[in-house]
Enzyme design. Structure first.
Site, PDB file in Angstrom:
ATOM      1  N   LEU A 144      26.621  21.948  42.795  1.00 22.83           N
ATOM      2  CA  LEU A 144      25.749  21.669  43.930  1.00 22.83           C
ATOM      3  C   LEU A 144      26.510  21.860  45.231  1.00 22.83           C
ATOM      4  O   LEU A 144      27.599  21.310  45.400  1.00 22.83           O
ATOM      5  CB  LEU A 144      25.224  20.229  43.845  1.00 22.83           C
ATOM      6  CG  LEU A 144      24.499  19.676  45.079  1.00 22.83           C
ATOM      7  CD1 LEU A 144      23.214  20.458  45.355  1.00 22.83           C
ATOM      8  CD2 LEU A 144      24.179  18.188  44.902  1.00 22.83           C
ATOM      9  N   SER A 145      25.940  22.634  46.152  1.00 22.01           N
ATOM     10  CA  SER A 145      26.486  22.796  47.497  1.00 22.01           C
ATOM     11  C   SER A 145      27.929  23.315  47.440  1.00 22.01           C
ATOM     12  O   SER A 145      28.172  24.385  46.890  1.00 22.01           O
ATOM     13  CB  SER A 145      26.382  21.458  48.250  1.00 22.01           C
ATOM     14  OG  SER A 145      26.549  21.633  49.638  1.00 22.01           O
ATOM     15  N   PHE A 146      28.905  22.580  47.986  1.00 24.23           N
ATOM     16  CA  PHE A 146      30.303  23.009  47.881  1.00 24.23           C
ATOM     17  C   PHE A 146      30.696  23.175  46.411  1.00 24.23           C
ATOM     18  O   PHE A 146      31.442  24.091  46.051  1.00 24.23           O
ATOM     19  CB  PHE A 146      31.210  21.976  48.560  1.00 24.23           C
ATOM     20  CG  PHE A 146      32.685  22.262  48.433  1.00 24.23           C
ATOM     21  CD1 PHE A 146      33.293  23.247  49.203  1.00 24.23           C
ATOM     22  CD2 PHE A 146      33.465  21.538  47.543  1.00 24.23           C
ATOM     23  CE1 PHE A 146      34.659  23.505  49.084  1.00 24.23           C
ATOM     24  CE2 PHE A 146      34.821  21.789  47.420  1.00 24.23           C
ATOM     25  CZ  PHE A 146      35.421  22.779  48.201  1.00 24.23           C
TER      26      PHE A 146
END
Length: 297
Positions: A106-108
């Site tokens: 998720l995300s980073f």
């Protein structure tokens, strides 16, 4: 730069949930039973923030960790390039005894997962990328939301988190919501250090996977929240068009934290993708076996 190839024994364990891999300590947690699923979280986020989703992932051995720079893990200073985060995941899986896993980032954490899938494709059975980006030049998020990521204050101040959550995360993350209250409490329990947060932020700002995404060959699912201000649908769609064997789905009403906003829906999508692919593998093997039998007959 901290090295992962020193003479320090990889298998040396330290108290609590910390494991030592090379010269760094990484906090990990392994729960449940079933096929292994590795979850890699976002900027500054500790493994505790996965709690709403993990509770819905019955039937899997769920592996979570604090990325270096977050939670109780070592601060990578000077900041690493993304390949070192991938190398750390490889070392953690070795230490825990997992050869091949499904990976959700998720995300980073999605950026880390892309790098991991590129450098260690033999370890990734299937890949799920949620609310993430291919990096430099292909992030089309809201400028205000992206500017808020420049500070870790949301991990330190509940009132600040409540104020910025609606335009940072979107979706159900409005002031006074149960989601914001729960996420704020979890963030306070295991906050990133200031150097650790900025180390991860520096790594993210130098990352690009755009050029190597077409080389990924594992089945991949890209998920996007249609109300995500940070990694909007266009940002995620670009990734899906670059990966050959890739599906793309948007979560209606989902913000950047849609995996925690809508944990049951998210878990159902994850399970459907992983188990459907598994069924297809079995069907292919059965068809191959039938062809072999018919030929021998």
């Amino acid at each position: 730069m901290t090295s992962l190839t020193s003479t320090t024994p990889r298998s040396q364990r330290v108290p609590g949930e910390l494991i030592r891999v090379g010269d760094v300590h990484v906090r990990v947690n392994v729960t449940g039973e079933g096929p292994p699923l590795l979850l890699v979280h976002g900027l500054g986020a500790g493994l505790d923030l996965w709690a709403p989703l993990v509770s819905e992932l019955k039937g899997y051995t769920v592996i979570t960790l604090d990325n270096p720079g977050a939670g109780a893990s070592t601060v990578p200073w000077p900041p690493w390039f993304m390949n070192k985060y991938a190398e750390t995941l490889d070392a953690v899986l070795d230490e825990l005894g997992f050869d091949r896993v499904d990976v959700l980032g998720l995300s980073f954490g999605g950026m880390v997962s892309q790098e991991f899938a590129f450098r260690y494709p033999q370890r990734v059975r299937r890949l799920i990328l949620a609310g993430t980006t291919a990096g430099i030049g292909v992030t089309f998020g809201n400028p205000l939301a992206l500017s808020v990521l420049a500070t870790p204050l949301r991990y330190y101040s509940r009132s600040y988190m409540a104020m910025i959550a609606p335009f940072l995360y979107g979706g159900d993350a409005h002031a006074g919501s149960e989601l914001v209250a729960e996420q704020s409490n979890l963030r306070h329990q295991m906050r990133p250090s200031i150097p650790g947060y900025f180390a991860q932020l520096t790594t993210a700002s130098t990352f690009s996977s755009f050029w190597y995404l077409p080389t990924l060959r594992m089945p991949t699912l890209v998920l996007a929240g249609d109300e995500d201000p940070i990694t909007n649908p266009l940002t995620c769609w670009v990734i899906s068009k670059r990966i050959p064997d890739c599906e793309y789905q948007e979560i209606k009403g989902g913000g950047h934290l849609f995996l925690m906003e809508k944990p049951k829906l998210s878990a159902d999508l994850i399970r459907e993708f992983l188990e459907r692919e598994a069924r297809e593998d079995v069907d292919t093997e059965q068809k191959t076996a039938r062809r072999r039998i018919s030929r021998s007959a």
